[in-house]
Structure formats: C-alpha cells, structure tokens
Design a protein around this motif. Structure first.
Motif, PDB file in Angstrom:
ATOM      1  N   ALA A 159       0.825  -1.210   0.000  1.00 39.56           N
ATOM      2  CA  ALA A 159       0.000   0.000   0.000  1.00 39.56           C
ATOM      3  C   ALA A 159       0.858   1.260   0.000  1.00 39.56           C
ATOM      4  CB  ALA A 159      -0.932  -0.006   1.216  1.00 39.56           C
ATOM      5  N   MET A 160       1.946   1.227   0.734  1.00 41.49           N
ATOM      6  CA  MET A 160       2.854   2.387   0.785  1.00 41.49           C
ATOM      7  C   MET A 160       3.477   2.676  -0.576  1.00 41.49           C
ATOM      8  SD  MET A 160       4.833   1.545   4.333  1.00 41.49           S
ATOM      9  CE  MET A 160       6.023   2.873   4.126  1.00 41.49           C
ATOM     10  N   THR A 161       3.612   1.659  -1.394  1.00 40.56           N
ATOM     11  CA  THR A 161       4.266   1.839  -2.693  1.00 40.56           C
ATOM     12  C   THR A 161       3.267   2.010  -3.837  1.00 40.56           C
ATOM     13  OG1 THR A 161       4.434  -0.564  -2.965  1.00 40.56           O
ATOM     14  CG2 THR A 161       6.301   0.562  -1.957  1.00 40.56           C
ATOM     15  N   GLY A 162       1.972   2.178  -3.509  1.00 38.45           N
ATOM     16  CA  GLY A 162       1.015   2.547  -4.548  1.00 38.45           C
ATOM     17  C   GLY A 162      -0.059   1.544  -4.876  1.00 38.45           C
ATOM     18  N   LEU A 163       0.000   0.334  -4.308  1.00 37.49           N
ATOM     19  CA  LEU A 163      -1.044  -0.651  -4.564  1.00 37.49           C
ATOM     20  C   LEU A 163      -2.188  -0.481  -3.559  1.00 37.49           C
ATOM     21  CD1 LEU A 163       1.141  -3.796  -5.354  1.00 37.49           C
ATOM     22  CD2 LEU A 163       0.177  -2.117  -6.945  1.00 37.49           C
ATOM     23  N   ARG A 164      -3.274  -1.215  -3.795  1.00 35.94           N
ATOM     24  CA  ARG A 164      -4.446  -1.147  -2.911  1.00 35.94           C
ATOM     25  C   ARG A 164      -4.829  -2.574  -2.501  1.00 35.94           C
ATOM     26  NH1 ARG A 164      -7.004   3.644  -2.221  1.00 35.94           N
ATOM     27  NH2 ARG A 164      -6.097   5.355  -3.431  1.00 35.94           N
ATOM     28  N   PRO A 165      -4.172  -3.085  -1.479  1.00 34.65           N
ATOM     29  CA  PRO A 165      -4.398  -4.474  -1.071  1.00 34.65           C
ATOM     30  C   PRO A 165      -5.682  -4.629  -0.258  1.00 34.65           C
ATOM     31  CG  PRO A 165      -2.346  -3.566  -0.166  1.00 34.65           C
ATOM     32  CD  PRO A 165      -3.119  -2.435  -0.700  1.00 34.65           C
ATOM     33  N   ILE A 166      -6.287  -5.796  -0.422  1.00 33.70           N
ATOM     34  CA  ILE A 166      -7.390  -6.232   0.437  1.00 33.70           C
ATOM     35  C   ILE A 166      -6.909  -7.487   1.160  1.00 33.70           C
ATOM     36  CG2 ILE A 166      -9.796  -6.967   0.551  1.00 33.70           C
ATOM     37  CD1 ILE A 166     -10.106  -5.732  -2.315  1.00 33.70           C
ATOM     38  N   VAL A 167      -6.722  -7.391   2.457  1.00 36.31           N
ATOM     39  CA  VAL A 167      -6.296  -8.534   3.257  1.00 36.31           C
ATOM     40  C   VAL A 167      -7.532  -9.249   3.772  1.00 36.31           C
ATOM     41  CG1 VAL A 167      -5.072  -9.286   5.324  1.00 36.31           C
ATOM     42  CG2 VAL A 167      -4.176  -7.378   3.970  1.00 36.31           C
ATOM     43  N   GLU A 168      -7.683 -10.519   3.448  1.00 37.96           N
ATOM     44  CA  GLU A 168      -8.758 -11.303   4.046  1.00 37.96           C
ATOM     45  C   GLU A 168      -8.201 -12.107   5.203  1.00 37.96           C
ATOM     46  OE1 GLU A 168     -11.297 -15.245   3.026  1.00 37.96           O
ATOM     47  OE2 GLU A 168     -11.778 -13.523   1.754  1.00 37.96           O
ATOM     48  N   GLY A 169      -8.748 -11.856   6.387  1.00 35.64           N
ATOM     49  CA  GLY A 169      -8.458 -12.724   7.516  1.00 35.64           C
ATOM     50  C   GLY A 169      -9.432 -13.885   7.488  1.00 35.64           C
ATOM     51  N   VAL A 199      -5.068   0.316   2.612  1.00 39.75           N
ATOM     52  CA  VAL A 199      -5.237  -1.126   2.757  1.00 39.75           C
ATOM     53  C   VAL A 199      -6.569  -1.401   3.452  1.00 39.75           C
ATOM     54  CG1 VAL A 199      -3.951  -1.152   4.952  1.00 39.75           C
ATOM     55  CG2 VAL A 199      -4.201  -3.264   3.655  1.00 39.75           C
ATOM     56  N   VAL A 200      -7.263  -2.426   2.987  1.00 42.50           N
ATOM     57  CA  VAL A 200      -8.482  -2.897   3.638  1.00 42.50           C
ATOM     58  C   VAL A 200      -8.172  -4.238   4.289  1.00 42.50           C
ATOM     59  CG1 VAL A 200     -10.872  -3.644   3.328  1.00 42.50           C
ATOM     60  CG2 VAL A 200      -9.974  -1.743   1.982  1.00 42.50           C
ATOM     61  N   ILE A 201      -8.519  -4.340   5.566  1.00 41.00           N
ATOM     62  CA  ILE A 201      -8.326  -5.590   6.312  1.00 41.00           C
ATOM     63  C   ILE A 201      -9.719  -6.082   6.674  1.00 41.00           C
ATOM     64  CG2 ILE A 201      -7.355  -6.622   8.390  1.00 41.00           C
ATOM     65  CD1 ILE A 201      -5.270  -4.280   8.289  1.00 41.00           C
ATOM     66  N   ARG A 202     -10.155  -7.168   6.048  1.00 42.61           N
ATOM     67  CA  ARG A 202     -11.544  -7.594   6.188  1.00 42.61           C
ATOM     68  C   ARG A 202     -11.635  -9.085   6.476  1.00 42.61           C
ATOM     69  NH1 ARG A 202     -12.391 -10.811   1.985  1.00 42.61           N
ATOM     70  NH2 ARG A 202     -14.218 -11.429   3.200  1.00 42.61           N
ATOM     71  N   GLY A 203     -12.796  -9.477   7.010  1.00 44.70           N
ATOM     72  CA  GLY A 203     -13.014 -10.891   7.262  1.00 44.70           C
ATOM     73  C   GLY A 203     -14.102 -11.116   8.289  1.00 44.70           C
ATOM     74  N   PRO A 204     -14.405 -12.391   8.565  1.00 48.13           N
ATOM     75  CA  PRO A 204     -15.495 -12.735   9.473  1.00 48.13           C
ATOM     76  C   PRO A 204     -15.082 -12.656  10.933  1.00 48.13           C
ATOM     77  CG  PRO A 204     -14.511 -14.726   8.591  1.00 48.13           C
ATOM     78  CD  PRO A 204     -13.825 -13.581   7.915  1.00 48.13           C
TER      79      PRO A 204
END
Length: 326
Positions: free
Chosen positions: A71-81, A113-118
């Motif tokens: 994310a710091m280098t320009g991407l848009r990650p979605i982390v699924e826990g 960054v999005v950190i998402r999950g149940p």
C-alpha cells in the motif's frame, strides 16, 4: 435490483474494484484456488491470476506486513483474515505500521489497505474463533473501522473502503454471510463515516451495529405492536463514530439503549456512553442503558454460547423498563 447474499455482495464489490483499478489485489489464506473460507473471492483467481488473488502461507503477521508495504508503494491491497481473530497475530503490523505510517512519515506515505473478514460469535466455533475484536482496534489511532450488516451496505461500504486512502478494518459477521437482499444493479458507494437511520421513532433511541441490528429489528416487531415507537440507528462506522446522527436522535427521544455483541468492559458501547456524556448529557432523561455480551471467552457449549450474547427479548424488556419507569 438483483437479489444477493451478503458474501456475494462483498465478492461483487471486490470484483468491480479489481476491474476498475489494476492496483487492487487480494491476499490471504485460501483466497485463491479455494475461493475464500466464505466464498467472498470465489472464481476471482481464475480471472485475475496468482499475483492479484494471492494465496498466502498461514503467517498473518507476514502477509499483513506485506500488504501494508504494498500500500505504501502505490497498490491497494485487500487482506482477508480467514477469521478476524487470527489478525491478532498481526496486531503489531496493524497498529505500529498501518495506523501510524501516514503520521510518522509526515504525510509522505498513504496506506490504502483494507483488512476484512469474518468475526463475532458464531455457532459453536469455540472461544478463539468467536472473538469480538472491534474494541481492540478502535483504540488504534489512524484506522477507520466499519461493520457491515446487510448485503446492501456491505457492497457499498467495501467499495468505498477500497478507494479510501486510509487503512480500513472491515468487520463482517460470520452469521450474516447468508443474509439475502435485493440491491441495486448499478454502481453505488456508501460513506464510511456515517450511521444509518434504520427506523424513525420518538420514544427511545436504540444504537446498534452488525448482527445485533437484526436482533433489534426482531425486538422492534414486538415493541411496535405494543404501541412503542423506538428510533433505530445502525452505527456502521465504529471509528469515527457518527455523533451528529446520534446527537440528533437523542435530542428528540432523550433516552438511549446501546445493543452490541462487543464485551461490556472497554467495548464500543463504553466509548459511546463517554461521548454522549461529554457532548449531550443534558439531553438525557434517563441514564444510558448498555446491553452487551458477557465478559468471558465465548463458550463452545451451545446453550452457554447463546447465554453470552444479547437476544431480542432482552431488548424488549430493556425498552419497556425505561419507558415504563415512573
């Protein structure tokens, strides 16, 4: 309109944003070939390949740190826990990196960054898979926190979260994935910092979020039939808390109940009570009532697990207790 399950709405939001922006990618355990534990990333791997739907080892601290760096280098990650409880293993990365880097770099870096999950109390998933972590993350400066509760708001909120330039912790409830609803077929986005007025009323304000929204609505069926007129607000944004919407409601009803699945000690409800006391205490005709889960690890035993959380009949009793108090 198209009828969607909540997990499908999240998947649709993810795919739409991946199509719109090549910088968006997903990573986590079993998100690729398997399609995610709750099928939020089903079939995305076949369309986008290994580098944009990245299966990771069981190493939450490592892949969360990787996502923050990306994310710091320009991407848009979605982390699924796979389960949000597992992200306690990445608490250092979320607090000391995701939450702080925009500030400690003097604004030189953003961390989209999005950190998402149940999360939440499921059906006999055991203590370590039934944690209510929203208050853990609420204390971290620099994060936005969202709790979706319907297929409609899940899709609109996730799209907004992916586009936001700040780290967003996105809570989904494990028992809401199969909730089904008609949602618009055209694109829409929802604000990350606004509560939703679910029902207008004049007698009392009920504040809630996530799965408890639906327990409140079940209680509402009973209360309205008996002549009560509650106002219901789904908080949605747990950080920042939309005090404008809350204040406007309390100035009308002068009474408030908070219904949450979070623990009572140090929970979301505790923070809201503090904010109400700081800002609109003089508008209250009754002390704030807080209905929260028991301060214990969630039992595996089904009956004990049920006794841990708040149920509609308890909400009905609490509302009547306040409104009928002489």
């Amino acid at each position: 309109m198209v009828k969607m399950f909540l997990f499908d709405a999240l998947r649709a939001a993810t795919e739409e944003e991946m199509m719109r922006d090549s910088k968006v990618f997903v990573l986590g355990e079993d998100v690729g070939h398997y399609g995610g534990s709750y099928k939020v990333t089903k079939d995305l791997h076949a369309k986008y390949g290994d580098l944009r739907v990245l299966d990771t080892p069981i190493a939450e601290n490592s892949f969360t740190g990787l996502a923050i760096g990306a994310a710091m280098t320009g991407l848009r990650p979605i982390v699924e826990g796979m389960n949000m409880s597992f992200l306690l293993l990445a608490f250092n990365q979320i607090s000391n990196n995701a939450g702080m880097l925009r500030y400690t770099s003097g604004g030189n870096f953003i961390v989209p960054v999005v950190i998402r999950g149940p999360g939440g109390v499921g059906r006999q998933l055991g203590a370590e898979h039934s944690q209510r972590l929203e208050a853990y993350f609420q204390a971290i400066p620099g994060l936005k926190i969202v709790a979706c509760s319907t297929p409609y708001n899940a899709k609109g909120l996730l799209k907004s979260a992916i586009r936001d330039n700040n780290p967003v912790v996105f809570f989904e409830h494990v028992l809401l994935y199969n909730l089904q609803e008609d949602i618009p077929s055209e694109e829409y986005l929802l604000p990350l910092d606004k509560a939703e007025l679910v029902r207008k009323g004049s007698d009392i304000t009920i504040l809630t979020y996530s799965r408890m929204r639906h327990h409140v609505l079940q209680a509402l069926d009973v209360l309205v039939k008996e002549g009560y007129d509650p106002e219901v607000i789904d908080l949605i944004s747990l950080k920042p808390i939309d005090m404008l919407t809350i204040s406007q409601s309390i100035k009308k009803t002068h009474k408030v109940i908070i219904v949450e699945e979070c623990m009572k000690t140090g929970g979301i409800g505790a923070e809201i009570i503090a904010k109400i006391n700081d800002n609109i205490f003089d508008e209250l005709d009754h002390e704030v009532v807080r209905l929260s889960s028991q301060d214990i690890p969630t039992p595996y035993n089904g009956k004990l697990e049920q006794a841990t959380v708040i149920h509609p009949y308890q909400i009905v009793e609490a509302v009547k207790g306040i409104l009928n108090k002489k």
